[in-house]
Design an enzyme around this catalytic site. Structure first.
Site, mmCIF file in Angstrom:
data_model
loop_
_atom_site.group_PDB
_atom_site.id
_atom_site.type_symbol
_atom_site.label_atom_id
_atom_site.label_comp_id
_atom_site.label_asym_id
_atom_site.label_seq_id
_atom_site.Cartn_x
_atom_site.Cartn_y
_atom_site.Cartn_z
ATOM 1 N N HIS A 130 45.385 0.044 -39.944
ATOM 2 C CA HIS A 130 45.281 0.478 -41.012
ATOM 3 C C HIS A 130 46.907 1.484 -40.847
ATOM 4 C CE1 HIS A 130 43.983 3.488 -38.828
ATOM 5 N NE2 HIS A 130 43.716 4.368 -39.698
ATOM 6 N N HIS A 281 48.975 1.711 -37.954
ATOM 7 C CA HIS A 281 48.215 1.867 -36.352
ATOM 8 C C HIS A 281 46.742 1.922 -36.280
ATOM 9 C CE1 HIS A 281 47.365 5.178 -39.180
ATOM 10 N NE2 HIS A 281 47.270 5.751 -38.587
ATOM 11 N N ARG A 298 45.429 16.521 -37.572
ATOM 12 C CA ARG A 298 46.433 15.840 -38.563
ATOM 13 C C ARG A 298 47.267 16.753 -39.477
ATOM 14 N NH1 ARG A 298 44.360 10.097 -41.343
ATOM 15 N NH2 ARG A 298 42.942 11.329 -42.794
#
Length: 325
Positions: A130, A281, A298
């Site tokens: 995705h 990824h 993140r």
């Protein structure tokens, strides 16, 4: 890469005092000589940006970033996204940070152990691939992921270069897919539990869907990018279900061919910075049975609405609008 381009990149890196070491033939490079917690000058920022655009994902080792430093670094490259909903593991006082340990909570919210929830979402080899938030009309431009705690083994992440995958198609297939569009929808492919499934109800209540070009033009490099993934893509517009499935399977297999991929072994202090417009990824699925924590943080950078080869932009179906998270 042409000799002139390689020479220009080397000169830029020397001027910035960094070294870019490619990790694989089509994607991935490690950058040395940059202290992400320090005051990066404009030359260093420009060299890092160029490396991200060239190699699609770059890695930094032994960084000492805290949450504030992580966000400050991200701001040198764009506007961080602020999510409306985050899990309990994410820091309350830093809204730009999402802690990926939150993902381990998701199954429990819907009455499932994490490994069952993961298995229902990734029941084929290609389903896990995705880009971040690909069902939105404006997926993030980039993601910067920082490792805090990782298992002593396992937990690797793999990326694929979608520009190289597109270039690797035959000319007739490139001409065919250039004009196609596909619906990207949250939760595509999830296999429901028998009877009532709380996660299905959640998906229906929070649905996001967009019709994107099957080939998007990268807004900075001008490259044509094969805009497919296994997690969000629902249906190619104008094709029958069997035709769509056959074409998508072929394109996903192309997008994830080993020669277009790179894999990172995480360590505490590792940072990955990837172009979310040109990569997909695969998050790890080999740690659920390990008694070792994996805590990652993140920051995502706001992106633009994709445009196809003919310039037509993506069209929202439900659940998102440009710039609003």
């Amino acid at each position: 890469m042409t000799t002139d381009r390689a020479r220009a990149e080397h000169t830029q890196q020397q001027a910035a005092g960094i070294e870019v070491r490619p990790a694989a033939g089509h994607i991935g490079a490690e950058i040395r000589g940059a202290d992400l917690a320090g005051d990066l000058d404009d030359a260093q920022v420009a060299a890092i940006r160029a490396a991200v655009l060239r190699w699609k994902v770059v890695f930094f080792r032994d960084q000492r970033l805290d949450h504030a430093g992580h966000v400050a670094f991200a701001r040198r490259f764009g506007e961080p996204v602020v999510l409306r909903r985050r899990g309990k593991a994410s820091p309350r006082d830093v809204p730009e940070i999402e802690t990926t340990a939150d993902r381990l909570e998701l199954g429990g919210r819907f009455g499932m152990e994490h490994d069952e929830w993961l298995r229902r979402r990734r029941h084929t080899l290609l389903r896990g691939w995705h880009c971040d938030h690909g069902a939105r009309v404006d997926p993030p431009a980039a993601t910067i992921l920082r490792a805090e705690t990782v298992p002593p083994y396992g937990g690797d992440t793999t990326w694929s270069n979608l520009a190289a995958a597109y270039a690797g198609l035959s000319a007739p297939v490139r001409a065919f897919v250039d004009g196609l569009r596909a619906e990207h929808r949250l939760g595509v492919g999830y296999q429901p539990r028998p009877g009532d499934d709380a996660y299905v109800r959640h998906l229906l209540d929070h649905q996001i869907a967009t019709v994107h070009p099957l080939v998007r033009v990268h807004p900075e490099t001008g490259e044509r990018v094969l805009f497919v993934n296994g997690y969000y893509v629902e249906q190619i517009a104008g094709l029958s279900r069997p035709e769509s499935r056959a074409v998508l399977d072929m394109l996903l297999e192309q997008a994830t061919r080993p020669e277009y991929t790179v894999r990172i072994r995480w360590e505490p202090g590792s940072v990955a910075f990837w172009d979310n417009r040109a990569t997909i990824h695969l998050a790890p699925s080999d740690t659920a049975h390990l008694d070792h924590p994996r805590i990652m943080h993140r920051v995502m950078l706001a992106g633009e609405v994709p445009a196809g080869v003919d310039g037509t932009p993506s069209q929202p179906v439900t659940g998102s609008e440009p710039g609003r998270w």
